[in-house]
Design a protein around this motif. Structure first.
Motif, mmCIF file in Angstrom:
data_model
loop_
_atom_site.group_PDB
_atom_site.id
_atom_site.type_symbol
_atom_site.label_atom_id
_atom_site.label_comp_id
_atom_site.label_asym_id
_atom_site.label_seq_id
_atom_site.Cartn_x
_atom_site.Cartn_y
_atom_site.Cartn_z
ATOM 1 N N PRO A 1 0.828 -1.216 0.000
ATOM 2 C CA PRO A 1 0.000 0.000 0.000
ATOM 3 C C PRO A 1 0.859 1.261 0.000
ATOM 4 O O PRO A 1 0.821 2.078 0.933
ATOM 5 C CB PRO A 1 -0.806 -0.149 1.300
ATOM 6 N N ASP A 2 1.635 1.453 -1.058
ATOM 7 C CA ASP A 2 2.610 2.542 -1.103
ATOM 8 C C ASP A 2 1.955 3.922 -1.042
ATOM 9 O O ASP A 2 2.441 4.821 -0.356
ATOM 10 C CB ASP A 2 3.450 2.441 -2.380
ATOM 11 N N ALA A 3 0.874 4.103 -1.793
ATOM 12 C CA ALA A 3 0.222 5.407 -1.844
ATOM 13 C C ALA A 3 -0.362 5.782 -0.481
ATOM 14 O O ALA A 3 -0.185 6.907 0.007
ATOM 15 C CB ALA A 3 -0.866 5.418 -2.908
ATOM 16 N N ALA A 4 -1.060 4.828 0.140
ATOM 17 C CA ALA A 4 -1.649 5.089 1.450
ATOM 18 C C ALA A 4 -0.570 5.366 2.492
ATOM 19 O O ALA A 4 -0.740 6.230 3.364
ATOM 20 C CB ALA A 4 -2.519 3.915 1.890
ATOM 21 N N SER A 5 0.546 4.652 2.400
ATOM 22 C CA SER A 5 1.646 4.870 3.342
ATOM 23 C C SER A 5 2.244 6.259 3.172
ATOM 24 O O SER A 5 2.557 6.939 4.154
ATOM 25 C CB SER A 5 2.720 3.800 3.153
ATOM 26 N N ALA A 6 2.403 6.694 1.925
ATOM 27 C CA ALA A 6 2.924 8.040 1.678
ATOM 28 C C ALA A 6 1.963 9.100 2.212
ATOM 29 O O ALA A 6 2.386 10.116 2.792
ATOM 30 C CB ALA A 6 3.176 8.247 0.191
ATOM 31 N N LEU A 7 0.669 8.867 2.053
ATOM 32 C CA LEU A 7 -0.333 9.792 2.590
ATOM 33 C C LEU A 7 -0.265 9.835 4.113
ATOM 34 O O LEU A 7 -0.345 10.915 4.715
ATOM 35 C CB LEU A 7 -1.729 9.385 2.121
ATOM 36 N N GLN A 8 -0.143 8.679 4.748
ATOM 37 C CA GLN A 8 0.005 8.645 6.208
ATOM 38 C C GLN A 8 1.139 9.548 6.668
ATOM 39 O O GLN A 8 1.000 10.331 7.613
ATOM 40 C CB GLN A 8 0.332 7.226 6.678
ATOM 41 N N LEU A 9 2.275 9.409 6.015
ATOM 42 C CA LEU A 9 3.468 10.146 6.413
ATOM 43 C C LEU A 9 3.295 11.645 6.203
ATOM 44 O O LEU A 9 3.688 12.454 7.061
ATOM 45 C CB LEU A 9 4.674 9.620 5.628
ATOM 46 N N ALA A 10 2.688 12.038 5.086
ATOM 47 C CA ALA A 10 2.435 13.455 4.840
ATOM 48 C C ALA A 10 1.466 14.022 5.871
ATOM 49 O O ALA A 10 1.656 15.129 6.392
ATOM 50 C CB ALA A 10 1.887 13.654 3.430
ATOM 51 N N LEU A 11 0.440 13.254 6.192
ATOM 52 C CA LEU A 11 -0.547 13.691 7.179
ATOM 53 C C LEU A 11 0.082 13.807 8.566
ATOM 54 O O LEU A 11 -0.186 14.758 9.313
ATOM 55 C CB LEU A 11 -1.705 12.688 7.198
#
Length: 211
Positions: free
Chosen positions: A188-198
């Motif tokens: 889940p690369d996209a969701a993980s990147a979103l988590q980190l940005a958030l």
């Protein structure tokens, strides 16, 4: 889920009102989920307040070149905070960005955390579980963030895939990445990147340290 669909509608409403461009440069924050050797893609998310502006991908295997790719895609925003999954190869990318004087925060997702959900009631086994729940809180129509999600089927599938349970001690535990990978067919690369940005935008904005 319905909350993901509502996030999409919020984005469409902003686009229809021609407000996306107005928010494009407002308090940007970035999240990067680096690909491990030979696996999946490195994903980079740009978030401005509550709007997911973009998620881009790289299949570059060399971590120093990935760092250069990140910097190229932060043109005009080199002073913005950026969070990176610092497990494995991500640690090298994080320290390279620090050398380049970017505001990089290295995230060790298996770290213990005292952070709670927005109600103050839910506790978490580790930072990874918290960050998955953080997205849930951010999509909650009764919450304060109300994420706006772009049209991205890949991201939408990733957001609705993970399962969670309570441990015997009452801590929220999210299923392992390997289990998500098995059912999703990829990480889940996209969701993980979103988590980190958030996380770096709304929870742990600079001063920065490894957490």
């Amino acid at each position: 889920s319905d909350w993901v669909k509502m996030g999409r509608r919020r984005y469409d409403e902003l686009k229809a009102a021609d407000k996306l461009r107005d928010l494009e440069n407002v308090n940007p924050a970035y999240g990067v989920d680096p690909a491990e050797a030979g696996e999946d893609s490195t994903a980079m998310c740009k978030l401005t307040i509550n709007v997911v502006q973009s998620i881009i991908y790289s299949t570059e295997p060399d971590s120093m070149k990935v760092a250069d790719w990140i910097v190229r895609n932060m043109i005009g925003h080199r002073g913005a905070p950026i969070a990176i999954d610092a497990n494995g190869v991500g640690a090298g990318i994080h320290y390279r960005l620090k050398q380049m004087e970017l505001k990089s925060l290295g995230i060790k997702s298996q770290s213990k955390t005292e952070l709670r959900d927005r109600t103050g009631n839910m506790k978490f086994l580790n930072l990874r579980a918290y960050m998955w729940w953080m997205i849930r809180d951010a999509l909650d129509p009764n919450g304060t963030i109300k994420l706006a999600l772009p049209p991205d089927i890949r991201l939408e599938r990733e957001l609705i895939t993970p399962r969670w349970e309570l441990t015997e001690s009452g801590l929220v535990q999210v299923e392992k990445r390997e289990s998500i990978h098995a059912r999703l067919g990829r990480s889940p690369d996209a969701a993980s990147a979103l988590q980190l940005a958030l996380f770096v935008s709304h929870v742990r904005r600079p001063g920065l340290r490894m957490v």
